[in-house]
Scaffold this motif. Structure first.
Motif, PDB file in Angstrom:
ATOM      1  N   SER A 169      23.501 -43.251  32.784  1.00 49.68           N
ATOM      2  CA  SER A 169      24.239 -44.048  31.790  1.00 49.68           C
ATOM      3  C   SER A 169      25.731 -43.795  31.902  1.00 49.68           C
ATOM      4  CB  SER A 169      23.748 -43.705  30.380  1.00 49.68           C
ATOM      5  OG  SER A 169      22.391 -44.044  30.226  1.00 49.68           O
ATOM      6  N   ALA A 170      26.095 -42.549  32.230  1.00 48.79           N
ATOM      7  CA  ALA A 170      27.513 -42.214  32.359  1.00 48.79           C
ATOM      8  C   ALA A 170      28.132 -42.863  33.591  1.00 48.79           C
ATOM      9  CB  ALA A 170      27.695 -40.701  32.421  1.00 48.79           C
ATOM     10  N   ASP A 171      27.350 -42.970  34.669  1.00 50.75           N
ATOM     11  CA  ASP A 171      27.857 -43.578  35.907  1.00 50.75           C
ATOM     12  C   ASP A 171      26.712 -44.279  36.630  1.00 50.75           C
ATOM     13  OD1 ASP A 171      29.113 -44.370  38.192  1.00 50.75           O
ATOM     14  OD2 ASP A 171      29.759 -42.373  38.826  1.00 50.75           O
ATOM     15  N   PRO A 172      26.457 -45.550  36.290  1.00 48.84           N
ATOM     16  CA  PRO A 172      25.312 -46.274  36.870  1.00 48.84           C
ATOM     17  C   PRO A 172      25.377 -46.434  38.388  1.00 48.84           C
ATOM     18  CG  PRO A 172      26.169 -47.423  34.938  1.00 48.84           C
ATOM     19  CD  PRO A 172      27.162 -46.362  35.296  1.00 48.84           C
ATOM     20  N   GLU A 173      26.564 -46.266  38.978  1.00 46.32           N
ATOM     21  CA  GLU A 173      26.713 -46.458  40.423  1.00 46.32           C
ATOM     22  C   GLU A 173      26.612 -45.151  41.207  1.00 46.32           C
ATOM     23  OE1 GLU A 173      26.822 -49.536  41.583  1.00 46.32           O
ATOM     24  OE2 GLU A 173      26.722 -50.181  39.478  1.00 46.32           O
ATOM     25  N   ASP A 174      26.429 -44.036  40.527  1.00 42.81           N
ATOM     26  CA  ASP A 174      26.386 -42.742  41.210  1.00 42.81           C
ATOM     27  C   ASP A 174      25.061 -42.577  41.954  1.00 42.81           C
ATOM     28  OD1 ASP A 174      26.785 -40.125  42.032  1.00 42.81           O
ATOM     29  OD2 ASP A 174      26.049 -39.287  40.150  1.00 42.81           O
ATOM     30  N   PRO A 175      25.073 -42.486  43.287  1.00 46.62           N
ATOM     31  CA  PRO A 175      23.817 -42.365  44.046  1.00 46.62           C
ATOM     32  C   PRO A 175      23.004 -41.121  43.675  1.00 46.62           C
ATOM     33  CG  PRO A 175      25.655 -42.905  45.505  1.00 46.62           C
ATOM     34  CD  PRO A 175      26.250 -42.549  44.179  1.00 46.62           C
ATOM     35  N   GLY A 176      23.705 -40.021  43.359  1.00 47.45           N
ATOM     36  CA  GLY A 176      22.989 -38.810  42.976  1.00 47.45           C
ATOM     37  C   GLY A 176      22.203 -39.009  41.690  1.00 47.45           C
ATOM     38  N   ALA A 177      22.836 -39.629  40.693  1.00 52.88           N
ATOM     39  CA  ALA A 177      22.152 -39.910  39.430  1.00 52.88           C
ATOM     40  C   ALA A 177      21.012 -40.907  39.643  1.00 52.88           C
ATOM     41  CB  ALA A 177      23.148 -40.446  38.406  1.00 52.88           C
ATOM     42  N   GLN A 178      21.233 -41.893  40.507  1.00 51.20           N
ATOM     43  CA  GLN A 178      20.177 -42.868  40.807  1.00 51.20           C
ATOM     44  C   GLN A 178      18.969 -42.180  41.445  1.00 51.20           C
ATOM     45  OE1 GLN A 178      22.394 -45.506  43.328  1.00 51.20           O
ATOM     46  NE2 GLN A 178      23.094 -46.806  41.650  1.00 51.20           N
ATOM     47  N   ALA A 179      19.232 -41.280  42.384  1.00 52.30           N
ATOM     48  CA  ALA A 179      18.135 -40.584  43.057  1.00 52.30           C
ATOM     49  C   ALA A 179      17.354 -39.715  42.076  1.00 52.30           C
ATOM     50  CB  ALA A 179      18.680 -39.735  44.200  1.00 52.30           C
ATOM     51  N   LEU A 180      18.065 -39.011  41.203  1.00 46.16           N
ATOM     52  CA  LEU A 180      17.394 -38.176  40.210  1.00 46.16           C
ATOM     53  C   LEU A 180      16.563 -39.031  39.248  1.00 46.16           C
ATOM     54  CD1 LEU A 180      20.176 -35.596  39.262  1.00 46.16           C
ATOM     55  CD2 LEU A 180      17.937 -35.052  40.228  1.00 46.16           C
ATOM     56  N   HIS A 181      17.157 -40.124  38.779  1.00 47.24           N
ATOM     57  CA  HIS A 181      16.438 -40.993  37.846  1.00 47.24           C
ATOM     58  C   HIS A 181      15.230 -41.637  38.513  1.00 47.24           C
ATOM     59  CE1 HIS A 181      15.748 -44.821  35.604  1.00 47.24           C
ATOM     60  NE2 HIS A 181      15.819 -43.980  34.595  1.00 47.24           N
ATOM     61  N   GLY A 182      15.395 -42.060  39.763  1.00 49.17           N
ATOM     62  CA  GLY A 182      14.278 -42.658  40.478  1.00 49.17           C
ATOM     63  C   GLY A 182      13.136 -41.682  40.664  1.00 49.17           C
ATOM     64  N   THR A 183      13.461 -40.450  41.049  1.00 45.07           N
ATOM     65  CA  THR A 183      12.428 -39.430  41.239  1.00 45.07           C
ATOM     66  C   THR A 183      11.728 -39.128  39.922  1.00 45.07           C
ATOM     67  OG1 THR A 183      13.701 -38.436  43.040  1.00 45.07           O
ATOM     68  CG2 THR A 183      12.008 -37.068  42.024  1.00 45.07           C
ATOM     69  N   ALA A 184      12.512 -38.955  38.846  1.00 49.35           N
ATOM     70  CA  ALA A 184      11.929 -38.646  37.540  1.00 49.35           C
ATOM     71  C   ALA A 184      11.038 -39.793  37.053  1.00 49.35           C
ATOM     72  CB  ALA A 184      13.037 -38.373  36.534  1.00 49.35           C
ATOM     73  N   SER A 185      11.480 -41.024  37.284  1.00 50.90           N
ATOM     74  CA  SER A 185      10.688 -42.185  36.857  1.00 50.90           C
ATOM     75  C   SER A 185       9.356 -42.233  37.595  1.00 50.90           C
ATOM     76  CB  SER A 185      11.470 -43.478  37.095  1.00 50.90           C
ATOM     77  OG  SER A 185      12.642 -43.511  36.318  1.00 50.90           O
ATOM     78  N   MET A 186       9.383 -41.969  38.896  1.00 53.51           N
ATOM     79  CA  MET A 186       8.138 -41.953  39.663  1.00 53.51           C
ATOM     80  C   MET A 186       7.206 -40.862  39.154  1.00 53.51           C
ATOM     81  SD  MET A 186       8.387 -44.457  41.785  1.00 53.51           S
ATOM     82  CE  MET A 186       6.957 -44.090  42.811  1.00 53.51           C
ATOM     83  N   LEU A 187       7.756 -39.701  38.855  1.00 49.25           N
ATOM     84  CA  LEU A 187       6.934 -38.573  38.412  1.00 49.25           C
ATOM     85  C   LEU A 187       6.340 -38.796  37.026  1.00 49.25           C
ATOM     86  CD1 LEU A 187       9.157 -35.615  39.669  1.00 49.25           C
ATOM     87  CD2 LEU A 187       6.902 -36.260  40.544  1.00 49.25           C
ATOM     88  N   THR A 188       6.978 -39.641  36.221  1.00 52.71           N
ATOM     89  CA  THR A 188       6.458 -39.925  34.891  1.00 52.71           C
ATOM     90  C   THR A 188       5.696 -41.249  34.835  1.00 52.71           C
ATOM     91  OG1 THR A 188       8.642 -40.818  34.286  1.00 52.71           O
ATOM     92  CG2 THR A 188       8.154 -38.547  33.641  1.00 52.71           C
ATOM     93  N   GLY A 189       5.429 -41.834  35.998  1.00 53.62           N
ATOM     94  CA  GLY A 189       4.560 -43.011  36.058  1.00 53.62           C
ATOM     95  C   GLY A 189       5.248 -44.345  35.956  1.00 53.62           C
ATOM     96  N   ASP A 190       6.571 -44.378  35.889  1.00 53.21           N
ATOM     97  CA  ASP A 190       7.291 -45.651  35.812  1.00 53.21           C
ATOM     98  C   ASP A 190       7.796 -46.004  37.209  1.00 53.21           C
ATOM     99  OD1 ASP A 190       8.782 -47.868  35.226  1.00 53.21           O
ATOM    100  OD2 ASP A 190      10.085 -46.908  33.749  1.00 53.21           O
ATOM    101  N   SER A 191       6.888 -46.521  38.027  1.00 56.63           N
ATOM    102  CA  SER A 191       7.241 -46.780  39.418  1.00 56.63           C
ATOM    103  C   SER A 191       8.220 -47.941  39.565  1.00 56.63           C
ATOM    104  CB  SER A 191       5.981 -47.059  40.246  1.00 56.63           C
ATOM    105  OG  SER A 191       5.259 -48.149  39.711  1.00 56.63           O
TER     106      SER A 191
END
Length: 291
Positions: A169-191
């Motif tokens: 939310s702080a930086d929607p274009e940050d690849p590091g934040a995107q990668a973390l959010h993507g990994t967390a979403s997959m792990l919590t079932g939101d593919s």
């Protein structure tokens, strides 16, 4: 220092700030004399090389900078990060401790040291360092990202997703934040969210094979043919198996033997589908991705 030289240094810093480290190096190559050993030249060159994963070169440049200018927090922070990525954890720890001896409350140094501790498996120490950094920079996206990484190391996927969402939310274009959010979403079932974030991160880092692989796997799990397998994403497969067996025997004990047989046949067919469908879909997706 002449105006053209000063302008070149400022432009080098600008390219670095907007995510073009290769352009930073191009600008710095044109420097000579005293300008080539300006503090900012060492800092920008080291940061650009680190961003390009040329960490041995970055380490050499940053050590040269420290030899010229003595201990300086930004140089030590970058050196610690480059050493960590290069696998030199003890040397990275020494760099961060030296930086913290100069400024014990510098959030970037605290967070960098926390990542070294995470890499060394010292999760509790890393968590304490992150929270100490948060006391001085409570709104920092870097703090949220570090908290997400600590949560991942602790196996707390829901917390990882919450903190990664804060960072994104702080930086929607940050690849590091995107990668973390993507990994967390997959792990919590939101593919679906996981694929969007991982695909964006991979697009920003086309040379990162790990990110491309993660995005490809996320796309696999979003394929329409694999939607029936969502329970295996959201829950532990062993739990799903135990639940299915409990239903089969529960129906039998309740005197609904025909229904239990129908459910058992359906479950057996579902299991076969779960074994056969993913490899076939993976082969189709790999063809499209050129893998």
């Amino acid at each position: 220092m002449s105006e053209p030289t000063e302008a070149r240094l400022q432009l080098a810093g600008h390219w670095l700030q907007i995510g073009h480290p290769e352009r930073t190096l191009d600008e710095l190559q044109g420097l000579w004399g005293d300008a080539a050993i300006d503090y900012r030249a060492f800092l920008f060159r080291g940061a650009a090389l680190h961003a390009l994963d040329r960490n041995p070169e970055a380490i050499a440049v940053l050590r040269d900078g420290l030899a010229h200018y003595g201990p300086a927090g930004p140089l030590l922070h970058l050196l610690g990060s480059a050493l960590r990525v290069d696998g030199q954890l003890q040397e990275a720890e020494s760099a961060y401790l030296q930086g913290l001896s100069l400024d014990p409350n510098e959030p970037d140094l605290l967070l960098g040291y926390a990542l070294v501790c995470l890499a060394a498996g010292q999760t509790e120490k890393a968590s304490a360092l992150v929270e100490r950094a948060a006391a001085f920079a409570p709104e920092s996206a870097a703090v949220s990202s570090a908290r997400a990484q600590v949560a991942f190391a602790q196996g707390n996927h829901k917390e990882m997703r919450r903190h990664s969402q804060e960072a994104l939310s702080a930086d929607p274009e940050d690849p590091g934040a995107q990668a973390l959010h993507g990994t967390a979403s997959m792990l919590t079932g939101d593919s679906r969210s996981g694929y969007r974030s991982l695909a964006s991160a991979a697009a920003s880092n086309p040379a990162d094979d790990d990110l491309r692989g993660a995005a490809r796997e996320a796309k696999l799990m979003n394929h329409p043919l694999l939607r029936p397998l969502r329970p295996f994403q959201r829950f532990n497969p062993l739990v799903v198996w135990i639940g299915a067996v409990a239903i089969i025997y529960g129906l039998r004990f309740a005197g609904l033997r025909p229904l239990s047989i129908v459910f058992a046949i359906g479950w057996f067919g579902f299991c076969i589908y779960s074994w056969v469908a993913p490899p076939l879909v993976r082969r189709m997706i790999n063809r499209k991705w050129g893998a």
